[in-house]
Design a protein around this motif. Structure first.
Motif, short mmCIF file in Angstrom:
data_model
loop_
_atom_site.label_atom_id
_atom_site.label_comp_id
_atom_site.label_asym_id
_atom_site.label_seq_id
_atom_site.Cartn_x
_atom_site.Cartn_y
_atom_site.Cartn_z
N ASP A 148 43.33 34.45 40.21
CA ASP A 148 43.12 34.36 38.75
C ASP A 148 42.44 33.06 38.37
OD1 ASP A 148 44.17 36.84 38.25
OD2 ASP A 148 46.17 36.12 37.68
N CYS A 149 42.81 31.97 39.05
CA CYS A 149 42.18 30.67 38.77
C CYS A 149 40.70 30.70 39.14
CB CYS A 149 42.90 29.56 39.53
SG CYS A 149 44.51 29.14 38.85
N TYR A 150 40.40 31.26 40.28
CA TYR A 150 38.99 31.36 40.69
C TYR A 150 38.20 32.21 39.70
CZ TYR A 150 39.52 29.16 45.29
OH TYR A 150 39.71 28.26 46.30
N LEU A 151 38.80 33.31 39.23
CA LEU A 151 38.10 34.17 38.27
C LEU A 151 37.88 33.44 36.95
CD1 LEU A 151 39.86 37.61 38.92
CD2 LEU A 151 37.59 36.88 39.68
N ASN A 152 38.86 32.64 36.54
CA ASN A 152 38.70 31.87 35.30
C ASN A 152 37.60 30.82 35.41
OD1 ASN A 152 40.61 32.60 33.10
ND2 ASN A 152 42.12 32.38 34.73
N LEU A 153 37.31 30.39 36.63
CA LEU A 153 36.23 29.42 36.86
C LEU A 153 34.93 30.11 37.25
CD1 LEU A 153 38.23 26.70 38.86
CD2 LEU A 153 37.43 26.54 36.50
N ASP A 154 34.93 31.47 37.15
CA ASP A 154 33.76 32.27 37.53
C ASP A 154 33.36 32.07 38.98
OD1 ASP A 154 33.39 33.54 35.07
OD2 ASP A 154 32.30 31.83 34.25
N LYS A 155 34.32 31.75 39.83
CA LYS A 155 34.06 31.62 41.26
C LYS A 155 34.43 32.95 41.94
CE LYS A 155 34.55 26.61 41.59
NZ LYS A 155 35.17 25.48 42.33
N ILE A 156 33.58 33.93 41.72
CA ILE A 156 33.88 35.30 42.17
C ILE A 156 33.90 35.37 43.70
CG2 ILE A 156 33.28 37.72 41.91
CD1 ILE A 156 33.93 36.23 39.29
N LYS A 157 32.97 34.67 44.33
CA LYS A 157 32.90 34.71 45.80
C LYS A 157 34.20 34.20 46.42
CE LYS A 157 29.00 33.54 47.66
NZ LYS A 157 27.87 32.72 48.17
N GLU A 158 34.70 33.08 45.91
CA GLU A 158 35.96 32.51 46.43
C GLU A 158 37.13 33.45 46.16
OE1 GLU A 158 33.73 30.96 44.70
OE2 GLU A 158 33.29 28.98 45.56
N ALA A 159 37.13 34.09 44.98
CA ALA A 159 38.19 35.04 44.65
C ALA A 159 38.16 36.21 45.61
CB ALA A 159 38.03 35.53 43.21
N LEU A 160 36.97 36.67 45.97
CA LEU A 160 36.84 37.81 46.88
C LEU A 160 37.34 37.45 48.28
CD1 LEU A 160 35.91 40.73 46.91
CD2 LEU A 160 33.62 39.94 47.55
N VAL A 161 37.07 36.22 48.71
CA VAL A 161 37.57 35.77 50.02
C VAL A 161 39.10 35.83 50.06
CG1 VAL A 161 37.83 33.76 51.53
CG2 VAL A 161 35.59 34.32 50.56
N GLN A 162 39.75 35.35 48.98
CA GLN A 162 41.21 35.37 48.92
C GLN A 162 41.75 36.79 48.81
OE1 GLN A 162 43.14 32.82 49.52
NE2 GLN A 162 41.32 31.53 49.77
N ALA A 163 41.02 37.67 48.09
CA ALA A 163 41.45 39.06 47.96
C ALA A 163 41.44 39.75 49.32
CB ALA A 163 40.53 39.79 46.98
N LYS A 164 40.40 39.48 50.10
CA LYS A 164 40.34 40.05 51.45
C LYS A 164 41.43 39.47 52.34
CE LYS A 164 35.37 41.10 51.36
NZ LYS A 164 34.04 40.72 51.89
N SER A 165 41.76 38.19 52.09
CA SER A 165 42.81 37.54 52.87
C SER A 165 44.17 38.19 52.63
CB SER A 165 42.87 36.06 52.52
OG SER A 165 43.88 35.40 53.24
N ILE A 166 44.49 38.44 51.35
CA ILE A 166 45.78 39.06 51.06
C ILE A 166 45.83 40.48 51.63
CG2 ILE A 166 45.15 39.92 48.75
CD1 ILE A 166 48.01 39.46 47.90
#
Length: 531
Positions: free
Chosen positions: A383-401
């Motif tokens: 959610d923090c990454y999405l709020n900062l518009d860091k979609i790529k980083e958010a996707l990396v964490q989503a794949k991690s979970i």
């Protein structure tokens, strides 16, 4: 004239008496006798080295009990030197005495402020403990060493300790669950359980299976397994450790009503339970019950202010009252008491998020992920990454979970949530939400995610149909409020009022539902609803 043997006998008697005084809580008397014994031994040329070591140890224990850690360290050091000399005289390395002294010396190092740096204290403690050969380490010693390794981030050392603990104590549940949390395969951990059915180890296998399901995000499966364990093994509705696990799984699975009932049952059974009570208070906070949060937080603080749960609870109350700086201070205090207590990190991160300090919150969630792989830590980070518009980083964490919890509907929903932020991945996001819902019709997050997708396209009727068809499984204040909002959008005010009232019956303090009812009443009376 007193012979050497008589002198040693007198010293042994004094030593035993002083130790008994300390064990009986008479520290002052024990310290007085121990000091007198040390004075006597210092004047003897032929002092027994074992008695010297025991006397230094006893005096160190008296000082430790009085929280004079720097003084105690000096006597533990002397005791360790003497006990090593004693071990060499017996041609045994190490003696049982040396092992005892090593453990107490290491514990005192961690309490003392002689080394200003916490990391250097833990490094010193590790060196002292590692000096004891593996073959001579007791279960207590290994548990302590594992905790030191964990603090230092030495994963392999901690894993080795837990394996050795299980060899010595096959019912050590903490060791099995720690290995699973370190991602040792279930089959490998299960293989450590003795196969002799006569010793009743079947419950150990059932327990670690339930823990593994919880760890991998199969929360509904874990709940079923814990229920079965409670009925078949512990013959109770009142086994508190099992009930706590069930409450935790329900809460993480979005079944807040079931979680609330279980936590309430635990408190009725034993009002002084501390474990997870900060999590329970967080649940009460989400219902907006300020006075109840204050009551429980004060009760927890009065029960044990040395536990991090008490400070997290106080922080939650301050957060509700709008005193976020104080809440942050309490979160830091909780972490200082136990750096592995993840609920303290969640409190700190949630406050930072509310202050729009998303970059700082990311750091805190990453710290939490060093000690847990819970969904909420990944969710907060994403959610923090999405709020900062860091979609790529958010996707990396989503794949991690997803790698940790491949069969978790919540994890799959979270992946879909990230994909929905990518213009060319809308269909894939919707597919992820639907897959999660197929896996678990009770997955509220998946239902609400699909509805949110429909609302963007103004597919209100489809949103209503979907929520109506799942509302029995998604029976939460949030779901009923969203359904009420949708009915209001299409002008069905009667049904809207029905679902707002249902939401309030679940959570009488849910502000969104209260505000919704006021808007509907204004619409019906012909007034203008406030946005």
């Amino acid at each position: 004239m007193m012979t050497t043997a008589e002198g040693h006998g007198d010293e042994n008697y004094t030593l035993r008496t002083a130790r008994q005084l300390l064990e009986n809580g008479l520290r002052g008397s024990a310290e007085l006798m121990a000091h007198a014994l040390l004075s006597r031994l210092s004047r003897k040329l032929d002092a027994n080295v074992r008695i010297q070591a025991e006397s230094f140890l006893l005096f160190g224990d008296c000082l430790f009990e009085n929280r004079e850690f720097s003084r105690a360290l000096k006597y533990y050091e002397k005791s360790l030197q003497a006990s090593r000399h004693y071990s060499r005289s017996l041609k045994i390395r190490p003696s049982e005495l040396e092992i005892r002294v090593s453990e107490k010396y290491a514990r005192c190092i961690l309490q003392s402020k002689r080394d200003a740096s916490e990391s250097s204290r833990y490094e010193r403690a590790k060196e002292v403990l590692e000096a004891v050969p593996e073959s001579h380490r007791t279960v207590s010693f290994l548990s302590f060493l594992a905790s030191v390794y964990e603090h230092n981030g030495y994963k392999r050392g901690a894993i080795d300790c837990y394996r050795q603990i299980i060899k010595k104590e096959p019912c050590a549940i903490e060791a099995y669950t720690a290995l699973l949390d370190y991602e040792i395969p279930l089959a490998e951990v299960s293989g450590l359980i003795p196969k002799d059915p006569g010793h009743g180890f079947s419950w150990v296998r059932s327990y670690i299976n339930a823990h593994y399901s919880s760890f991998k995000g199969d929360l509904q499966g874990a709940i079923v397994q814990y229920k079965q364990l409670d009925k078949s093994t512990f013959v109770a509705p009142f086994n508190i450790p099992v009930l706590l696990n069930m409450a935790d799984c329900n809460m993480r699975n979005g079944n807040t009503v079931s979680a609330y009932l279980l936590y309430t049952q635990i408190q009725k059974t034993d009002p002084d339970v501390i474990d997870q009570m900060d999590r329970f208070i967080g649940l009460i906070k989400s219902q907006g019950k300020v006075m109840l949060v204050n009551l429980h937080a004060n009760s927890l603080y009065n029960t044990c202010e040395e536990r991090p749960e008490a400070w997290v609870a106080m922080g939650r109350y301050c957060e509700m009252k709008g005193d976020k700086e104080k809440a942050l201070t309490f979160a830091e205090k909780a972490i200082s008491l136990n750096k592995m207590h993840v609920e303290a990190y969640y409190l700190k991160a949630s406050i930072l998020e509310s202050l729009q300090r998303f970059a700082d919150a990311i750091i805190v969630y990453r710290q939490a992920l060093q000690y847990t792989k819970e969904f909420v830590a990944f969710q907060g980070l994403i959610d923090c990454y999405l709020n900062l518009d860091k979609i790529k980083e958010a996707l990396v964490q989503a794949k991690s979970i997803l790698s940790y919890m491949p069969n978790s509907p919540q994890a799959i929903t979270l992946v879909g949530k990230v994909l929905s932020h990518l213009p060319d991945q809308k269909k894939q996001a919707l597919a992820a939400f639907r897959r999660a819902l197929e896996m678990d019709p009770k997955c509220v997050e998946a239902v609400l995610a699909i509805v949110a997708t429909y609302i963007v396209d103004k597919r209100y009727e489809e949103s209503i149909d979907l929520l109506e068809s799942h509302i029995e499984n998604a029976h939460t204040d949030v779901a009923h409020t969203r359904l009420a909002e949708l009915h209001a959008v299409v002008g069905n005010y009667a049904r809207s009022m029905k679902h707002y009232n249902t939401a309030l019956s679940i959570n009488p303090d849910f502000e969104k539902a209260k505000e919704g009812i006021l808007r509907i009443e204004m619409m019906i009376s012909g007034g203008e609803a406030q946005e």
